[in-house]
Design an enzyme around this catalytic site. Structure first.
Site, PDB file in Angstrom:
ATOM      1  N   TYR A  50       6.704-121.737 -50.506  1.00 33.73           N
ATOM      2  CA  TYR A  50       5.210-122.199 -50.072  1.00 33.73           C
ATOM      3  C   TYR A  50       4.944-121.018 -49.886  1.00 33.73           C
ATOM      4  O   TYR A  50       3.608-120.917 -49.962  1.00 33.73           O
ATOM      5  CB  TYR A  50       6.291-122.808 -48.681  1.00 33.73           C
ATOM      6  N   SER A  77      -2.907-122.162 -46.535  1.00 31.37           N
ATOM      7  CA  SER A  77      -2.297-122.095 -45.510  1.00 31.37           C
ATOM      8  C   SER A  77      -2.023-120.999 -43.899  1.00 31.37           C
ATOM      9  O   SER A  77      -2.867-119.736 -45.288  1.00 31.37           O
ATOM     10  CB  SER A  77      -0.975-122.220 -46.008  1.00 31.37           C
TER      11      SER A  77
HETATM   12  P1  NAI Z   1       0.980-134.326 -46.816  1.00 31.54           P
HETATM   13  O1  NAI Z   1       2.254-133.870 -47.391  1.00 31.54           O
HETATM   14  O2  NAI Z   1       0.901-135.557 -45.705  1.00 31.54           O
HETATM   15  O3  NAI Z   1       0.065-134.835 -48.283  1.00 31.54           O
HETATM   16  C1  NAI Z   1       0.507-134.076 -49.327  1.00 31.54           C
HETATM   17  C2  NAI Z   1      -0.569-134.649 -50.852  1.00 31.54           C
HETATM   18  O4  NAI Z   1       0.075-134.243 -51.756  1.00 31.54           O
HETATM   19  C3  NAI Z   1       0.608-136.473 -50.815  1.00 31.54           C
HETATM   20  O5  NAI Z   1      -0.006-137.043 -50.585  1.00 31.54           O
HETATM   21  C4  NAI Z   1       1.883-136.070 -51.819  1.00 31.54           C
HETATM   22  O6  NAI Z   1       1.563-136.989 -52.809  1.00 31.54           O
HETATM   23  C5  NAI Z   1       0.362-134.864 -53.279  1.00 31.54           C
HETATM   24  N1  NAI Z   1       0.698-134.408 -54.210  1.00 31.54           N
HETATM   25  C6  NAI Z   1       1.962-133.554 -53.745  1.00 31.54           C
HETATM   26  N2  NAI Z   1       2.043-132.754 -55.337  1.00 31.54           N
HETATM   27  C7  NAI Z   1       1.312-133.467 -55.968  1.00 31.54           C
HETATM   28  C8  NAI Z   1       1.342-133.431 -57.528  1.00 31.54           C
HETATM   29  N3  NAI Z   1       1.819-132.641 -57.902  1.00 31.54           N
HETATM   30  N4  NAI Z   1      -0.091-134.110 -58.160  1.00 31.54           N
HETATM   31  C9  NAI Z   1      -0.611-134.219 -57.211  1.00 31.54           C
HETATM   32  N5  NAI Z   1      -0.769-135.301 -55.842  1.00 31.54           N
HETATM   33  C10 NAI Z   1       0.502-134.255 -55.128  1.00 31.54           C
HETATM   34  O7  NAI Z   1       0.498-132.675 -46.973  1.00 31.54           O
HETATM   35  P2  NAI Z   1      -0.948-132.180 -46.259  1.00 31.54           P
HETATM   36  O8  NAI Z   1      -0.464-131.484 -44.765  1.00 31.54           O
HETATM   37  O9  NAI Z   1      -2.183-133.312 -45.738  1.00 31.54           O
HETATM   38  O10 NAI Z   1      -0.848-130.571 -47.180  1.00 31.54           O
HETATM   39  C11 NAI Z   1      -2.350-131.257 -47.598  1.00 31.54           C
HETATM   40  C12 NAI Z   1      -2.545-129.640 -48.074  1.00 31.54           C
HETATM   41  O11 NAI Z   1      -3.001-128.841 -46.639  1.00 31.54           O
HETATM   42  C13 NAI Z   1      -1.701-128.818 -48.486  1.00 31.54           C
HETATM   43  O12 NAI Z   1      -1.622-127.998 -50.145  1.00 31.54           O
HETATM   44  C14 NAI Z   1      -0.470-128.144 -48.116  1.00 31.54           C
HETATM   45  O13 NAI Z   1      -0.273-126.365 -48.016  1.00 31.54           O
HETATM   46  C15 NAI Z   1      -2.137-127.695 -46.813  1.00 31.54           C
HETATM   47  N6  NAI Z   1      -1.064-126.906 -46.041  1.00 31.54           N
HETATM   48  C16 NAI Z   1      -1.120-128.550 -44.800  1.00 31.54           C
HETATM   49  C17 NAI Z   1      -0.605-127.737 -43.334  1.00 31.54           C
HETATM   50  C18 NAI Z   1       0.450-128.348 -42.227  1.00 31.54           C
HETATM   51  O14 NAI Z   1       0.164-128.401 -41.536  1.00 31.54           O
HETATM   52  N7  NAI Z   1       0.157-129.885 -42.619  1.00 31.54           N
HETATM   53  C19 NAI Z   1      -0.817-126.283 -42.797  1.00 31.54           C
HETATM   54  C20 NAI Z   1      -1.415-125.655 -44.098  1.00 31.54           C
HETATM   55  C21 NAI Z   1      -1.329-126.092 -45.310  1.00 31.54           C
END
Ligand code: NAI
Length: 245
Positions: free
Chosen positions: A137, A125
């Site tokens: 985070y 991130s």
């Molecule tokens: P999101 O919240 O839309 O999706 C995250 C997914 O991870 C969800 O489907 C959730 O069910 C799953 N998840 C959560 N805990 C879990 C577990 N214990 N085991 C398996 N799956 C689990 O988030 P997004 O935005 O798609 O994020 C994806 C990655 O990108 C994450 O690592 C997030 O930290 C990172 N990220 C996101 C940013 C953003 O602006 N959206 C910015 C920087 C990094």
């Protein structure tokens, strides 16, 4: 288009957001994708990244079904927007379990199935490069950088590459829950002047998993519209520009 034909790739957190888009893009590039998530979603196999039992079961299944796998995208992540003076040790540990221990377990259980030429992508991130206020985070994503560097060093001799991508503000359900002021401030701090989309993350993930990236390991690549490039100098530049003729 980069081809991933013949490669088996595991994606965590693939039920929605960036993970779902990555799974789709990897499949479009020809990979056999094993999409996983802790929550139920069509086409997703259940896997809680914090569970060693779940990872062991997945590894056994993949060994039987495919023999080898060639890629892992450690995408699953959670945020927790408590500040330094508010965060509890329990919440700090919970975020760490998903964002750091999850990728660790994934690498430990799946790397043994990877032949030379395989590739691991960890999703960090912009918070991993800055002092972003949600301390649990931010600390977890900095820790993930350390894990990535060590994994790169340890797995390199086996021909396995490990890279980290650092998304900026990407429009997903995670960021939909952020305060409007967060989004507005983020856009002000982003040289490209906007937020990003999941489709602006996926091409890099496909590339890093492909043989086209065969000498790229240990890299950290921001996909953030320039947000982390200026180290605070953008607001300085903007303020002076307003004053000058
Ligand atoms: P999101 O919240 O839309 O999706 C995250 C997914 O991870 C969800 O489907 C959730 O069910 C799953 N998840 C959560 N805990 C879990 C577990 N214990 N085991 C398996 N799956 C689990 O988030 P997004 O935005 O798609 O994020 C994806 C990655 O990108 C994450 O690592 C997030 O930290 C990172 N990220 C996101 C940013 C953003 O602006 N959206 C910015 C920087 C990094």
């Amino acid at each position: 288009m980069t081809s991933l034909t013949g490669k088996v790739v595991v994606v965590t957190g693939a039920a929605r957001g960036q993970g779902a888009a990555e799974a789709e893009a990897l499949a479009e590039a020809g990979a056999t994708v094993v999409a996983t998530d802790v929550t139920h979603a069509p086409g997703c196999r259940r896997l809680d990244v914090t569970s060693e039992t779940d990872w062991a079961a997945l590894a056994a299944e993949l060994r039987t079904r495919h023999g080898h796998i060639h890629g892992l995208v450690n995408n699953a992540g959670v945020t927790w927007r408590a500040r330094l003076d508010e965060v509890t040790a329990d919440d700090f540990a919970r975020v760490h379990a998903v964002n750091v221990t999850g990728p660790l377990l994934g690498i430990q259980h799946l790397a043994p199935l990877m032949p030379p030429g395989s590739s691991i992508v960890n999703v960090g991130s912009a918070a991993a490069l800055t002092g972003h206020y949600p301390v649990a985070y931010t600390a977890s994503k900095w820790a993930l950088r350390g894990l990535s560097k060590t994994a790169c060093t340890e797995l390199g001799p086996r021909g396995i590459r490990v890279n980290t991508i650092h998304p900026g503000f990407i429009e997903t359900e995670m960021t939909a829950s952020a305060a409007p002021a967060f989004r507005e401030a983020q856009i002000r701090e982003t040289p490209l002047g906007r937020t990003g989309t999941v489709d602006e993350i996926t091409p890099l993930v496909v590339f890093l998993l492909s043989d086209a990236a065969s000498f790229i390991s240990g890299a950290e690549i921001p996909v953030d519209g320039g947000h982390t490039a200026h180290g605070g100098a953008k607001s300085l530049s903007d303020a002076l520009q307003r004053q000058q003729p």
